[in-house]
Each structure stands twice: as C-alpha cells, then as structure tokens.
Design an enzyme around this catalytic site. Structure first.
Site, short mmCIF file in Angstrom:
data_model
loop_
_atom_site.label_atom_id
_atom_site.label_comp_id
_atom_site.label_asym_id
_atom_site.label_seq_id
_atom_site.Cartn_x
_atom_site.Cartn_y
_atom_site.Cartn_z
N ASN A 98 6.45 -1.29 11.30
CA ASN A 98 5.59 -0.87 10.19
C ASN A 98 5.86 -1.76 8.97
O ASN A 98 6.48 -2.81 9.10
CB ASN A 98 5.86 0.61 9.89
CG ASN A 98 4.65 1.35 9.36
OD1 ASN A 98 3.90 0.83 8.53
ND2 ASN A 98 4.45 2.58 9.83
N SER B 286 6.09 5.35 8.37
CA SER B 286 5.40 5.05 7.12
C SER B 286 6.32 5.39 5.94
O SER B 286 6.92 6.46 5.92
CB SER B 286 4.11 5.87 7.00
OG SER B 286 3.58 5.74 5.69
N ASN C 160 5.22 6.03 3.06
CA ASN C 160 4.35 6.65 2.05
C ASN C 160 4.18 8.15 2.21
O ASN C 160 3.39 8.76 1.48
CB ASN C 160 3.00 5.95 2.07
CG ASN C 160 3.13 4.46 1.78
OD1 ASN C 160 3.92 4.06 0.93
ND2 ASN C 160 2.38 3.65 2.52
N THR C 161 4.88 8.75 3.17
CA THR C 161 4.96 10.21 3.29
C THR C 161 6.43 10.57 3.10
O THR C 161 7.29 10.08 3.83
CB THR C 161 4.47 10.69 4.66
OG1 THR C 161 3.07 10.40 4.79
CG2 THR C 161 4.68 12.20 4.82
N LYS D 203 6.37 4.29 16.67
CA LYS D 203 6.27 3.20 15.69
C LYS D 203 7.42 3.29 14.70
O LYS D 203 7.62 4.33 14.07
CB LYS D 203 4.93 3.25 14.95
CG LYS D 203 4.69 2.06 14.04
CD LYS D 203 3.24 1.97 13.61
CE LYS D 203 2.97 0.69 12.82
NZ LYS D 203 1.53 0.53 12.51
N PHE E 114 -1.41 8.35 4.44
CA PHE E 114 -2.11 9.01 5.55
C PHE E 114 -3.39 9.71 5.07
O PHE E 114 -3.68 10.85 5.46
CB PHE E 114 -1.22 10.04 6.25
CG PHE E 114 -0.09 9.47 7.07
CD1 PHE E 114 0.02 8.12 7.33
CD2 PHE E 114 0.88 10.32 7.60
CE1 PHE E 114 1.06 7.61 8.10
CE2 PHE E 114 1.92 9.83 8.37
CZ PHE E 114 2.02 8.47 8.61
N ASN F 239 0.83 -1.20 0.00
CA ASN F 239 0.00 0.00 0.00
C ASN F 239 0.86 1.25 0.00
O ASN F 239 1.98 1.24 0.52
CB ASN F 239 -0.95 0.00 1.20
CG ASN F 239 -0.37 0.69 2.41
OD1 ASN F 239 -0.42 1.92 2.52
ND2 ASN F 239 0.20 -0.09 3.33
#
Length: 352
Positions: free
Chosen positions: A254, A183, A185-186, A225, A120, A116
C-alpha cells in the site's frame, strides 16, 4: 496504440490544473462516457497478451489495476478496455461513508507522486455489489478482485465483523477477495497487521470462507494487502502467519507514511499515504523478504511506484507474480499498461 492512449499527455495539463480529486472524478466519468458511446468505445480497446497464472486464475497479462481508483466498482468495464490483465476495485466497507474531509488528495509532480487521505470513501456494500453484478468484465473473461475494509466508526475490537460482512457480500462476485489492513487513512487499521491481531482476524475469515466455498461450490482466493513501512521482523511474522490461515496471496504494498523522498515539497507535510516512485524501493524490499520467507506457495502482487516498464520488471525479479498500477496511470496515462506488458514480455523472452 489507440488515439485515446496517445492523446493523454495532451490532456494531462488541463487535468492537472484542477484539484486532484476533481480531476480523478472527471477522468473516470469521461472514460465511462467514451465506453458507453459505441462510436468511441473502440478508441479505448487494448488487449496486450502475456498469459499468466495467478492463484489458479488465468490472466490475459500480469498487469493489473490497483484498488482505490474505482472505489465503488462503477467503471469496471470501461477500465477493462484499457488493457489490464486483471482489475481490483474497492475498498468497500459494509456501510456507506463519506471518508475524510476535503481536500484529501495532493499531487507532487516533481516526484510523480500523490499523497491521499481519502479514508475509504464509498457508497457501501449493497451499491458496490449492484455495480459489480451489472458489469460484463468477468463474463468476458476478465479477472476481478474485490477489496474489503472496515468502517471508520467501527471499533477496532469489532473490526472482524466488518470484514466478515464484506467477505460474505462480495464472495459470489469475486475472482479473489483482498483484505485491506494497510491503509494509513483509517485510524488504527494498520494495527491489524500485528501478529496476534492478524491471527484474530484471519481465523474467522478462514472459517467464513470455508462456509462460503461449500455454499457456492467455489473456493475464492483470499489476499492480504500490507504496508511498505513494516520492519523485517514484522514481515517475518506475517510470513509465518499467512500460510496458517490458507491465505493465497499478498499485495505488497500500500502507500507509505514516510516522507524522506519528498522532503521539502510544499505538500510533504500533508497527512496520508504517499504513492508513486518513492514507494518502489520500499515495495521491492518487502517483496524480496516475503518471497524468501514464503517460498513459492503464496502469490505476491507487487504494487507501488511503477512509473515505467522497468519498474514492473524489477517487481517481478524481486519475487512478484503480477503487478498493479495506480499513481503511474495518473502521470503516464494508459500507455503505461502496454509499456509494462511489453517490458515483462521482453524479460520472459530473455529468460527462455
């Protein structure tokens, strides 16, 4: 086991015929409808018991829901009926944001995995808090973690401002607060895991938490995290820094940006974080090293690749105090929760 749990394998082929994100949203809305209807609510109810202490919190059992499944905290009560010992929702950012362009979630069924790059996506802090306040989970004894992050368009040099806003907003409504710096994805978010960057983030968060604890007459545990892709040296640096700023727990881990375990799969080249069984061994290595370095003073929540009960048992044997599920639920359904609780109960009985 309820009819809902045993019927999930029958529903899965239909769900898997849909786009992954569409199926995710449909599952949550269907779960919510079943909860909202008094006639079907009892079909959801499961409360496996294995009392556990985590960061001074009393859990019904040590199997939790990982953040990301319910980003807006809109389905807390319905999810709570599935048997979790604790629930974590988010990641929430101060301002609403759409996340990355769709499609942004892909199944890798042969590996029981997902990739994925959601980014966010959420409705923002105000809506998130409204949802949390309207849920009954905490008033009924459930433990709730609230996961905070930064907006994608906030410059990295001002990232701390977003985390401070998130901490202040969620603090009165959380049993613990998770600072998500892992994450993939940022853009550049994972740089906050570096030694000096982490200190510069945690120092003001520690000061803000002291202020909030005085204001609300309640000290809420703070959790960080982290990623599974850290080197041994980076893990050691984290373990040295976290105690300095009163961090109570670590979520390890994560999603991973590595693709070794799914090489050759049609979706392996998709950008984003890989979750599912390929993360299990990576997570175990991080947990083991963290526990060796941290001792017993800081809690570790093990997450990543739990697909059956023995994986939860292995996380605990490596040094975790509790575990969280996400991708395994997509492939196994709610039966995985009970499977994990039973496996951990069996391990506890054998240890006595």
């Amino acid at each position: 086991m309820s009819l809902l749990f045993s019927s999930y394998p029958l529903a899965r082929p239909a769900l898997f015929s849909l786009d992954a994100e569409t199926a995710h949203e449909l599952t949550l809305s269907s779960l919510q409808k079943a909860y909202d209807c008094r006639l079907t609510r009892h079909l959801l109810s499961s409360r496996p018991q294995l009392p556990t202490q985590l960061m001074g919190l009393s859990l019904r059992n040590p199997v939790g829901l990982a953040a990301g499944l319910d980003k807006n905290g809109a389905h807390i009560d319905a999810l709570g009926q599935l048997g979790f010992g604790f629930i974590e929702v988010g990641t929430v950012t101060p301002r609403a944001q759409a996340g990355n362009p769709k499609p942004r979630m892909y199944r890798l069924p042969e590996a029981h995995s997902l990739i994925n790059r959601m980014g966010f996506n959420n409705d923002g802090l105000k809506k998130f808090i409204d949802n949390v306040r309207s849920s009954a989970w905490r008033s009924e004894g459930g433990i709730l973690g609230l996961n905070i992050g930064k907006n994608a368009d906030t410059p990295m040099e001002r990232a701390v401002d977003d985390y401070l806003a998130g901490l202040e907003g969620v603090y009165p409504h959380a049993d613990y607060v998770t600072v998500n710096i892992s994450s993939p994805n940022t853009q550049n978010l994972r740089s906050l895991q570096g030694g000096s960057e982490l200190s510069e983030l945690l120092r003001p968060l520690q000061e803000k938490r002291k202020e909030l604890a005085d204001r609300h007459q309640r000290r809420v545990p703070l959790v960080v995290k982290i990623a599974p892709d850290l080197t041994a040296e980076q893990i050691d640096a984290l373990a040295d820094i976290l105690p300095q700023y009163g961090v109570d727990g670590v979520i390890a881990t994560n999603t991973t940006i590595t693709r070794n375990a799914v090489e050759g799969h049609p979706h392996a080249g998709q950008a984003g974080g890989l979750s599912g069984p390929p993360v299990h061994a990576l997570s175990l290595a991080v947990i083991q090293r963290l526990r060796q370095r941290l001792g017993s003073d800081i809690a570790i929540i093990g997450v990543g690749g739990i697909h059956e009960g023995r994986h939860a048992r292995e996380k605990m044997a490596a040094g975790a105090d509790a575990v969280q599920l996400y991708t395994g639920l997509i492939y196994r359904g709610p039966a995985l929760i009970k499977d994990c609780v039973q496996a951990l109960a069996g391990a506890a009985a054998n240890a006595r």
